[in-house]
Design a protein around this motif. Structure first.
Motif, PDB file in Angstrom:
ATOM      1  N   GLY A 165      51.692  29.044  36.740  1.00  0.00           N
ATOM      2  CA  GLY A 165      51.690  30.468  37.268  1.00  0.00           C
ATOM      3  C   GLY A 165      52.557  30.876  36.032  1.00  0.00           C
ATOM      4  N   GLU A 166      53.205  30.298  35.222  1.00  0.00           N
ATOM      5  CA  GLU A 166      54.105  31.069  34.428  1.00  0.00           C
ATOM      6  C   GLU A 166      53.461  31.653  33.239  1.00  0.00           C
ATOM      7  N   VAL A 167      53.639  33.220  33.028  1.00  0.00           N
ATOM      8  CA  VAL A 167      52.925  33.833  32.005  1.00  0.00           C
ATOM      9  C   VAL A 167      53.453  33.426  30.524  1.00  0.00           C
ATOM     10  N   ILE A 168      52.355  33.170  29.843  1.00  0.00           N
ATOM     11  CA  ILE A 168      52.569  32.734  28.377  1.00  0.00           C
ATOM     12  C   ILE A 168      52.491  33.982  27.658  1.00  0.00           C
ATOM     13  N   ASP A 169      51.339  34.806  27.607  1.00  0.00           N
ATOM     14  CA  ASP A 169      51.160  35.684  26.797  1.00  0.00           C
ATOM     15  C   ASP A 169      50.278  36.586  27.375  1.00  0.00           C
ATOM     16  N   SER A 170      50.305  38.028  26.892  1.00  0.00           N
ATOM     17  CA  SER A 170      49.234  39.018  27.511  1.00  0.00           C
ATOM     18  C   SER A 170      49.110  39.937  26.534  1.00  0.00           C
ATOM     19  N   SER A 171      47.819  40.881  26.703  1.00  0.00           N
ATOM     20  CA  SER A 171      47.627  41.804  25.694  1.00  0.00           C
ATOM     21  C   SER A 171      48.496  42.941  26.288  1.00  0.00           C
ATOM     22  N   SER A 172      48.774  43.902  25.096  1.00  0.00           N
ATOM     23  CA  SER A 172      49.559  45.089  25.640  1.00  0.00           C
ATOM     24  C   SER A 172      48.662  45.907  26.634  1.00  0.00           C
ATOM     25  N   GLU A 173      49.457  46.947  27.128  1.00  0.00           N
ATOM     26  CA  GLU A 173      48.764  47.774  27.861  1.00  0.00           C
ATOM     27  C   GLU A 173      47.736  48.902  27.247  1.00  0.00           C
TER      28      GLU A 173
END
Ligand code: ZN
Length: 160
Positions: A20-28
């Motif tokens: 469940g650890e966040v590795i990466d995400s797109s920006s808003e």
């Protein structure tokens, strides 16, 4: 329009590992945009995005073998500590650049031993099943020029 080969896809994503650890995400404001069907994103994700339409939300689980590959124990090896500059951070988890057989590549420090450093040349996400929470923002047909170049032209300036 549904996601299919030769469409330009924009999507938001949050990537977490199996804990469940966040590795990466797109920006808003800026979704990830790519040309579908041309291996520009990891294969398991590309395959699971197929047929989704704008506005679709999904949680896609991509097994390691279809993401960054399984962890290969043969590319974990020891290097003499004396070969690293004294100022370089070689604490466990640190990433160090070194010359590979052909090009510089990134190694992850696994462990510091008495006279050596244990390095791992696997991709940091190798061996991990990846969980993508995605939301499709836009799907459109690629232009003939984009297909000829093999990449998206939104806001991209280049000389050919
Ligand atoms: Zn181009």
């Amino acid at each position: 329009m549904k996601i299919a080969a030769n469409t330009i896809v924009s999507f938001h994503y949050a990537l977490t590992d199996q804990t469940g650890e966040v590795i990466d995400s797109s920006s808003e404001r800026h979704p990830l945009t790519y040309l579908h069907g041309h291996s520009q994103i990891i294969p398991g994700l590309e395959r699971q995005l197929e047929s989704l339409e704008p506005g679709a939300k999904a949680t896609l689980v991509v097994p390691a073998a279809e993401a960054y590959g399984l962890h290969n124990p043969e590319v974990v090896f020891e290097v003499e500590r004396s070969r690293f500059p004294a100022t370089l951070d070689v604490s466990p988890g640190a990433h160090v650049m070194a010359q590979g057989t052909d090009e510089p590549r990134v190694f992850t420090v696994v462990e510091l031993r008495e006279k050596t450093v244990l390095l791992d040349a696997n991709h940091p996400l190798a061996g991990k099943d990846l969980h993508f929470a995605v939301e499709v923002a836009d799907v459109r047909a690629a232009t003939s020029e984009e297909l000829a170049h093999g990449h998206v032209h939104d806001g991209v300036e280049h000389g050919h």
